[in-house]
Design an enzyme around this catalytic site. Structure first.
Site, mmCIF file in Angstrom:
data_model
loop_
_atom_site.group_PDB
_atom_site.id
_atom_site.type_symbol
_atom_site.label_atom_id
_atom_site.label_comp_id
_atom_site.label_asym_id
_atom_site.label_seq_id
_atom_site.Cartn_x
_atom_site.Cartn_y
_atom_site.Cartn_z
ATOM 1 N N GLU A 37 -3.092 -7.581 7.032
ATOM 2 C CA GLU A 37 -1.769 -7.595 7.664
ATOM 3 C C GLU A 37 -1.785 -8.399 8.958
ATOM 4 O OE1 GLU A 37 1.282 -7.815 7.614
ATOM 5 O OE2 GLU A 37 2.146 -5.805 7.553
ATOM 6 N N HIS A 61 0.825 -1.216 0.000
ATOM 7 C CA HIS A 61 0.000 0.000 0.000
ATOM 8 C C HIS A 61 0.859 1.266 0.000
ATOM 9 C CE1 HIS A 61 1.098 0.697 4.173
ATOM 10 N NE2 HIS A 61 0.903 -0.607 4.365
#
Length: 183
Positions: free
Chosen positions: A84, A9
């Site tokens: 994550e 990201h």
């Protein structure tokens, strides 16, 4: 030949502040949004043969994927296994803290409420087994910890290499394999 693209990201406030994001849902900075748009434009210009974008449910990855999708026209789908790793008590603490650096090398540690490295790798490896057995080319949009698991799926790594591995914000990695042989 099978191909998989992976990107981390765009930049977040906690990246700037050198804090561990983990499973905490932290938004992109203005720079992070620009990084994602620029990456999408690059992917479109290079005409990368991507069939679908799979992204983590966390906002920093979903917004990155949205920008890439808007720039490329590639459809996107949320994949919960790309979330994550939960680093438990270490979330929001310094990324380069000595205690965390030591703990990260303990692959069976739950970090007082988090997820072990082994659990993380199991869910990522299961996803990659599915991807590598199919005929689509995916772009995965996820996180630094996920990049570590993805890289270890394709390449042998020592424990130290695994614990130290990482990629930059909006960095793209390409993994290939022979489809008839698997990964």
């Amino acid at each position: 030949m099978g191909t998989l693209y992976f990107i981390r990201h765009g930049q977040t406030v906690w990246n700037v502040e050198n804090k561990i994001c983990g499973a905490t849902d932290i938004a992109l900075t203005a720079l992070g949004h620009r990084q994602a748009v620029e990456l999408g434009k690059r992917i479109a210009a290079e005409k990368l043969p991507i069939d679908e974008i799979l992204y983590s449910p966390l906002i920093r990855a979903s917004e990155t994927a949205r920008h890439v999708s808007e720039e490329t026209g590639i459809s996107m789908r949320m994949e919960p296994r790309l979330k994550e790793q939960n680093f438990g008590r270490y979330e929001s603490t310094p990324r380069d803290g000595q205690e965390f650096r030591v703990a990260k090398a303990h692959f069976l540690d739950h970090y007082d409420g988090g997820e072990t490295m082994m659990q993380l790798c199991q869910r990522i490896y299961n996803l990659l087994d599915e991807i590598c057995s199919g005929d689509k080319t995916y772009l995965l949009v996820a996180h630094n910890g996920i990049s570590r698991a993805v890289h270890s799926y394709f390449y042998d790594m020592t424990n130290e290499e695994f614990a130290a591995f990482g990629i930059g914000n909006c960095e793209i990695r390409i993994y290939t394999w022979r489809r008839e042989e698997g990964r």
